[in-house]
Design an enzyme around this catalytic site. Structure first.
Site, PDB file in Angstrom:
ATOM      1  N   HIS A 126      32.940   5.465  -0.558  1.00  7.89           N
ATOM      2  CA  HIS A 126      32.431   5.273  -1.238  1.00  7.89           C
ATOM      3  C   HIS A 126      30.642   5.425  -1.497  1.00  7.89           C
ATOM      4  CE1 HIS A 126      31.242   0.846  -0.533  1.00  7.89           C
ATOM      5  NE2 HIS A 126      32.409   1.093  -0.465  1.00  7.89           N
ATOM      6  N   ASP A 127      30.496   6.294  -2.024  1.00  3.93           N
ATOM      7  CA  ASP A 127      29.185   6.305  -2.329  1.00  3.93           C
ATOM      8  C   ASP A 127      28.363   7.147  -1.281  1.00  3.93           C
ATOM      9  OD1 ASP A 127      28.824   4.372  -4.270  1.00  3.93           O
ATOM     10  OD2 ASP A 127      29.318   3.203  -3.601  1.00  3.93           O
ATOM     11  N   GLY A 144      31.743   3.635   3.549  1.00  6.51           N
ATOM     12  CA  GLY A 144      30.481   3.277   2.297  1.00  6.51           C
ATOM     13  C   GLY A 144      29.170   3.601   2.401  1.00  6.51           C
TER      14      GLY A 144
END
Length: 265
Positions: A126-127, A144
């Site tokens: 994520h991100d 992440g």
């Protein structure tokens, strides 16, 4: 649901209401396309791939069987907020690869650039922000919030710690854990990730002029053996260099970072 008339959708595929399927797309048997997925021109989704979440896939990207693209983050802080995955053009997302959407606390968007190859079992957390022409070899795990620059290669079975930045043109050897930032054009090897030099092979393959390579080698030596701290050397080098490639390294070092650096041996 919007399916362009030129798209080919196998009868056993599931395309949920709200999905947008662009011109010349091909969706194979038993593939699943979620309600907030948008496919650009010429995207190929092979059998049993699953695309879900608020996900945009760029033109001519190919997604292979059993890839999971756009699922929710693997983050216990995630509470169902609306976040996104953006994948660029002409990517190859191979079997079993996983790409997650972002989190509210991390900016809300996971992004993959153009012309990347994500090989079997690769994971983009994520991100994370992945540049153009990046290669993640089999079973690479990008945690992440990572930033991976253009033209980076990460060798098979390697892992990149959360918040780490890997600079443009760097190469990470196989079976390596990268827990700190890697300068542009760096060469990292060993189980715990040691900066062992420059990615000279990659520089030559991209046609970088010999004068620039010479300047990079001199800069690397200064960073390794010059006076003062690593940051002091980078600041001094930034003031002295006329090389665009060396400037990329110094700008990278002097930029904000959440991790320390792998420094030259």
């Amino acid at each position: 649901m919007s399916v362009d008339p030129s798209a080919k959708v196998h009868p056993s595929a599931v395309v949920e209401e709200g999905a947008v399927i662009g011109p010349d797309c091909q969706i194979g048997p038993f593939a699943v396309i979620g309600p907030e997925v948008t496919l650009g021109r010429g995207v190929v989704v092979k059998s049993h791939a699953v695309l879900t979440g608020w996900t945009d896939i760029g033109d001519e990207t190919v997604i292979y069987p059993f890839a999971s693209v756009g699922e929710v983050p693997q983050d216990l802080k995630f509470k169902g907020e609306r976040t996104r995955l953006i994948v660029g053009k002409r990517n190859r997302i191979r079997e079993g690869a996983t790409l997650n959407t972002g989190t509210e606390g991390g900016g809300g968007v996971t992004r993959v650039g153009d012309d990347c190859l994500l090989m079997t079992g690769a994971h983009v957390g994520h991100d994370s922000q992945i540049g153009d022409r990046v290669i993640l070899v089999n079973q690479v795990a990008i945690a992440g919030h990572c930033h991976i620059g253009d033209d980076v290669i990460v060798g098979g079975l390697s892992g990149v710690h959360q918040w780490v930045r890997i600079g443009k043109g760097a190469i990470i050897g196989a079976v390596t854990m990268v827990a700190n930032d890697v300068v542009p054009y760096g060469l990292v090897q060993a189980p715990r990730g040691e900066l062992e030099g420059l990615n000279l092979v990659g520089l030559k393959r991209r046609g970088v002029e010999r004068s620039e390579i010479t300047a990079l080698r001199a800069a690397y030596q200064m960073l390794a053996q010059g006076e003062g701290t690593f940051m002091d050397r980078a600041r001094r080098l930034s003031e002295e260099t006329d090389s665009a490639h060396v400037r990329e390294i110094t700008d990278f070092i002097l930029a904000a970072s959440d991790r320390s650096f792998l420094t030259p041996k």
